[in-house]
Motif scaffolding. Structure first.
Motif, PDB file in Angstrom:
ATOM      1  N   PHE A   9       0.819  -1.204   0.000  1.00  0.00           N
ATOM      2  CA  PHE A   9       0.000   0.000   0.000  1.00  0.00           C
ATOM      3  C   PHE A   9       0.862   1.266   0.000  1.00  0.00           C
ATOM      4  CE2 PHE A   9      -3.176  -3.054   1.572  1.00  0.00           C
ATOM      5  CZ  PHE A   9      -4.211  -2.749   0.683  1.00  0.00           C
ATOM      6  N   GLY A  10       2.098   1.139   0.497  1.00  0.00           N
ATOM      7  CA  GLY A  10       2.994   2.285   0.458  1.00  0.00           C
ATOM      8  C   GLY A  10       3.334   2.681  -0.961  1.00  0.00           C
ATOM      9  N   PHE A  11       3.663   1.687  -1.779  1.00  0.00           N
ATOM     10  CA  PHE A  11       3.950   1.966  -3.187  1.00  0.00           C
ATOM     11  C   PHE A  11       2.728   2.548  -3.898  1.00  0.00           C
ATOM     12  CE2 PHE A  11       7.562  -1.033  -2.723  1.00  0.00           C
ATOM     13  CZ  PHE A  11       8.551  -0.236  -3.283  1.00  0.00           C
ATOM     14  N   ALA A  12       1.543   2.115  -3.479  1.00  0.00           N
ATOM     15  CA  ALA A  12       0.323   2.567  -4.146  1.00  0.00           C
ATOM     16  C   ALA A  12      -0.125   3.951  -3.683  1.00  0.00           C
ATOM     17  CB  ALA A  12      -0.801   1.559  -3.903  1.00  0.00           C
ATOM     18  N   LEU A  13       0.133   4.292  -2.406  1.00  0.00           N
ATOM     19  CA  LEU A  13      -0.491   5.488  -1.829  1.00  0.00           C
ATOM     20  C   LEU A  13       0.474   6.599  -1.416  1.00  0.00           C
ATOM     21  CD1 LEU A  13      -3.161   3.803   0.504  1.00  0.00           C
ATOM     22  CD2 LEU A  13      -3.494   4.718  -1.798  1.00  0.00           C
ATOM     23  N   LEU A  14       1.730   6.249  -1.128  1.00  0.00           N
ATOM     24  CA  LEU A  14       2.613   7.258  -0.552  1.00  0.00           C
ATOM     25  C   LEU A  14       3.200   8.215  -1.577  1.00  0.00           C
ATOM     26  CD1 LEU A  14       4.311   5.241   2.297  1.00  0.00           C
ATOM     27  CD2 LEU A  14       2.946   7.323   2.528  1.00  0.00           C
ATOM     28  N   GLY A  15       2.791   8.087  -2.811  1.00  0.00           N
ATOM     29  CA  GLY A  15       3.099   9.130  -3.783  1.00  0.00           C
ATOM     30  C   GLY A  15       2.078  10.247  -3.749  1.00  0.00           C
TER      31      GLY A  15
ATOM     32  N   ALA B  47      -4.746  11.180   3.147  1.00  0.00           N
ATOM     33  CA  ALA B  47      -5.587  10.866   4.299  1.00  0.00           C
ATOM     34  C   ALA B  47      -6.893  10.208   3.868  1.00  0.00           C
ATOM     35  CB  ALA B  47      -5.869  12.137   5.101  1.00  0.00           C
ATOM     36  N   ILE B  48      -7.513  10.748   2.817  1.00  0.00           N
ATOM     37  CA  ILE B  48      -8.770  10.188   2.320  1.00  0.00           C
ATOM     38  C   ILE B  48      -8.551   8.799   1.739  1.00  0.00           C
ATOM     39  CG2 ILE B  48     -10.598  10.474   0.595  1.00  0.00           C
ATOM     40  CD1 ILE B  48     -10.228  13.514   0.950  1.00  0.00           C
ATOM     41  N   ALA B  49      -7.434   8.630   1.026  1.00  0.00           N
ATOM     42  CA  ALA B  49      -7.143   7.335   0.414  1.00  0.00           C
ATOM     43  C   ALA B  49      -6.962   6.246   1.469  1.00  0.00           C
ATOM     44  CB  ALA B  49      -5.902   7.434  -0.466  1.00  0.00           C
ATOM     45  N   THR B  50      -6.335   6.599   2.612  1.00  0.00           N
ATOM     46  CA  THR B  50      -6.104   5.600   3.661  1.00  0.00           C
ATOM     47  C   THR B  50      -7.348   5.339   4.489  1.00  0.00           C
ATOM     48  OG1 THR B  50      -5.317   7.318   5.195  1.00  0.00           O
ATOM     49  CG2 THR B  50      -3.665   6.188   3.845  1.00  0.00           C
ATOM     50  N   LEU B  51      -8.294   6.254   4.449  1.00  0.00           N
ATOM     51  CA  LEU B  51      -9.487   6.116   5.287  1.00  0.00           C
ATOM     52  C   LEU B  51     -10.250   4.836   4.967  1.00  0.00           C
ATOM     53  CD1 LEU B  51     -11.309   7.423   7.428  1.00  0.00           C
ATOM     54  CD2 LEU B  51     -12.506   8.609   5.573  1.00  0.00           C
ATOM     55  N   GLY B  52     -10.286   4.461   3.691  1.00  0.00           N
ATOM     56  CA  GLY B  52     -11.040   3.286   3.300  1.00  0.00           C
ATOM     57  C   GLY B  52     -10.329   1.970   3.526  1.00  0.00           C
ATOM     58  N   LEU B  53      -9.034   2.004   3.877  1.00  0.00           N
ATOM     59  CA  LEU B  53      -8.290   0.754   4.023  1.00  0.00           C
ATOM     60  C   LEU B  53      -8.877  -0.144   5.113  1.00  0.00           C
ATOM     61  CD1 LEU B  53      -4.556   1.879   3.672  1.00  0.00           C
ATOM     62  CD2 LEU B  53      -5.965   0.674   1.993  1.00  0.00           C
TER      63      LEU B  53
ATOM     64  N   THR C 142      12.237  10.412  -1.424  1.00  0.00           N
ATOM     65  CA  THR C 142      11.191  10.629  -0.423  1.00  0.00           C
ATOM     66  C   THR C 142      10.190   9.478  -0.347  1.00  0.00           C
ATOM     67  OG1 THR C 142       9.901  11.913  -2.021  1.00  0.00           O
ATOM     68  CG2 THR C 142      11.409  13.126  -0.592  1.00  0.00           C
ATOM     69  N   THR C 143       9.759   8.968  -1.471  1.00  0.00           N
ATOM     70  CA  THR C 143       8.772   7.886  -1.443  1.00  0.00           C
ATOM     71  C   THR C 143       9.327   6.643  -0.766  1.00  0.00           C
ATOM     72  OG1 THR C 143       7.739   8.700  -3.483  1.00  0.00           O
ATOM     73  CG2 THR C 143       7.249   6.443  -2.834  1.00  0.00           C
ATOM     74  N   SER C 144      10.566   6.299  -1.048  1.00  0.00           N
ATOM     75  CA  SER C 144      11.190   5.132  -0.415  1.00  0.00           C
ATOM     76  C   SER C 144      11.310   5.326   1.090  1.00  0.00           C
ATOM     77  CB  SER C 144      12.572   4.887  -1.023  1.00  0.00           C
ATOM     78  OG  SER C 144      12.474   4.598  -2.396  1.00  0.00           O
ATOM     79  N   ILE C 145      11.683   6.523   1.504  1.00  0.00           N
ATOM     80  CA  ILE C 145      11.808   6.817   2.940  1.00  0.00           C
ATOM     81  C   ILE C 145      10.463   6.670   3.625  1.00  0.00           C
ATOM     82  CG2 ILE C 145      12.275   8.660   4.612  1.00  0.00           C
ATOM     83  CD1 ILE C 145      14.426   9.677   2.606  1.00  0.00           C
ATOM     84  N   LYS C 146       9.409   7.180   3.008  1.00  0.00           N
ATOM     85  CA  LYS C 146       8.074   7.086   3.595  1.00  0.00           C
ATOM     86  C   LYS C 146       7.617   5.633   3.696  1.00  0.00           C
ATOM     87  CE  LYS C 146       6.503  10.064   0.564  1.00  0.00           C
ATOM     88  NZ  LYS C 146       5.583  10.905  -0.223  1.00  0.00           N
ATOM     89  N   ILE C 147       7.908   4.839   2.685  1.00  0.00           N
ATOM     90  CA  ILE C 147       7.496   3.435   2.688  1.00  0.00           C
ATOM     91  C   ILE C 147       8.217   2.666   3.786  1.00  0.00           C
ATOM     92  CG2 ILE C 147       7.577   1.286   1.375  1.00  0.00           C
ATOM     93  CD1 ILE C 147       7.160   2.974  -1.158  1.00  0.00           C
ATOM     94  N   VAL C 148       9.522   2.880   3.921  1.00  0.00           N
ATOM     95  CA  VAL C 148      10.297   2.182   4.960  1.00  0.00           C
ATOM     96  C   VAL C 148       9.804   2.578   6.347  1.00  0.00           C
ATOM     97  CG1 VAL C 148      12.577   1.948   5.998  1.00  0.00           C
ATOM     98  CG2 VAL C 148      12.324   1.881   3.506  1.00  0.00           C
TER      99      VAL C 148
END
Length: 326
Positions: free
Chosen positions: A110-116, A123-129, A209-215
């Protein structure tokens, strides 16, 4: 008076404070045996608050989907314990490790899908998880579907179960705290804060940045998944909507605790979790029937009057005191 108390607290070396808290936590269940279960859930709240703050406070990405990792951990540990055929404690150990690792896998996916995505869109995208996960679990017969999943019976004597899971959850919370304490003091932690302050500039400086957020999300998911496995065993029963993927309770509480204590700080989520959990337990004890109303009022008060949290208030008082003394 308040300034004097704050000065005395700041005068205590951090190592001494940590040792004192660790000793008190080890002794507490023997001093107050009737409150062992409530204290175990306090450690669960601490883990939830700390892990949410990794993304929400240190990186500035407000996630409403972290309850997904908690629920995945609940079911992952339960399935291993049920189907592995191993003795209880070995199955529990393998189940908790599997719960943490599976939560990491979900965080990467989900990090690869959403953290961009940034800001309110994330926030809205994660709300439905959590909502989607709860509905999927409620329809999956292998994990009990809407009827829920009962955990294996603890083989120990009466009273030993609560004490055992207290120390397991205490160990998870302690490991999580020291891991994040180390992480925030590394170059990786500085990179996280750089993303929070200005992600465009961080990218311009060459940070991935995206890799850092995912880790960072994966690290928090690991501990939250393990905590979910322990919580499922403490409760003895996993309901897909009311326990595992309960966004209305655990999903909201982890955000509020971090805000109450102070986002983006090491101790803020811990302090916020302690205060929130104690207050919630008092509501459930003395306001039976009105406890949810009182908790709703508390949520409104936290958002309106503690936007910077307790640690933010302390920092403001410190600055004000220093300015007056100059």
């Amino acid at each position: 008076m308040i300034d004097r108390v704050l000065d005395q607290i700041r005068a205590i070396p951090e190592a001494g404070l940590l040792i004192g808290l660790l000793v008190i936590s080890l002794v507490a269940p023997f001093v107050m045996p009737s409150l062992v279960t409530q204290m175990a859930f306090l450690w669960l709240m601490v883990v939830m608050s700390q892990t949410w703050d990794t993304l929400g406070g240190q990186l500035g990405y407000n996630s409403f989907g972290n309850v997904l990792f908690f629920g995945v951990g609940c079911y992952a540990a339960a399935v291993v314990q049920r189907d592995s055929g191993l003795p209880y404690f070995e199955a529990l150990a393998f189940g908790l490790v599997f719960a943490g690792l599976l939560a990491v896998v979900f965080a990467f996916v989900f990090g690869f899908a959403l953290l961009g995505i940034r800001g309110h869109y994330f926030a809205i995208a994660t709300l439905g998880l959590g909502i989607a996960a709860g509905e999927l679990a409620a329809g999956w017969d292998y994990i009990g579907a809407g009827s829920g999943l009962a955990m294996p019976l603890y083989p120990g004597g009466i009273g030993s179960r609560e004490l055992f899971f207290y120390f397991v959850m205490y160990g998870v919370a302690t490991a999580c705290f020291f891991t994040l304490r180390w992480l925030y003091r590394t170059r990786f932690g500085l990179a996280m804060n750089a993303i929070r302050d200005d992600e465009d500039k961080a990218e311009a400086m060459g940070l991935r940045t995206t890799s850092i957020k995912i880790v960072a999300w994966a690290i928090s998911a690991f501990y939250l998944g393990i905590a979910g496995g322990v919580a499922g065993n403490m409760l003895g029963f996993i309901d897909p909507r009311d326990v595992a993927f309960s966004g209305a309770t655990f999903g909201v509480w982890m955000v509020l605790m971090a805000i109450l204590g102070g986002k983006g700080t090491l101790w803020g989520p811990v302090i916020g979790a302690v205060i929130f959990h104690l207050t919630k337990e008092l509501f459930w004890t003395y306001l039976l029937g009105w406890q949810r109303v009182a908790l709703g009022v508390l949520i409104v008060v936290i958002v309106l009057f503690f936007p910077q949290g307790i640690m933010g208030w302390v920092a403001a008082r410190r600055t004000k005191t220093g300015g007056q003394g100059a």
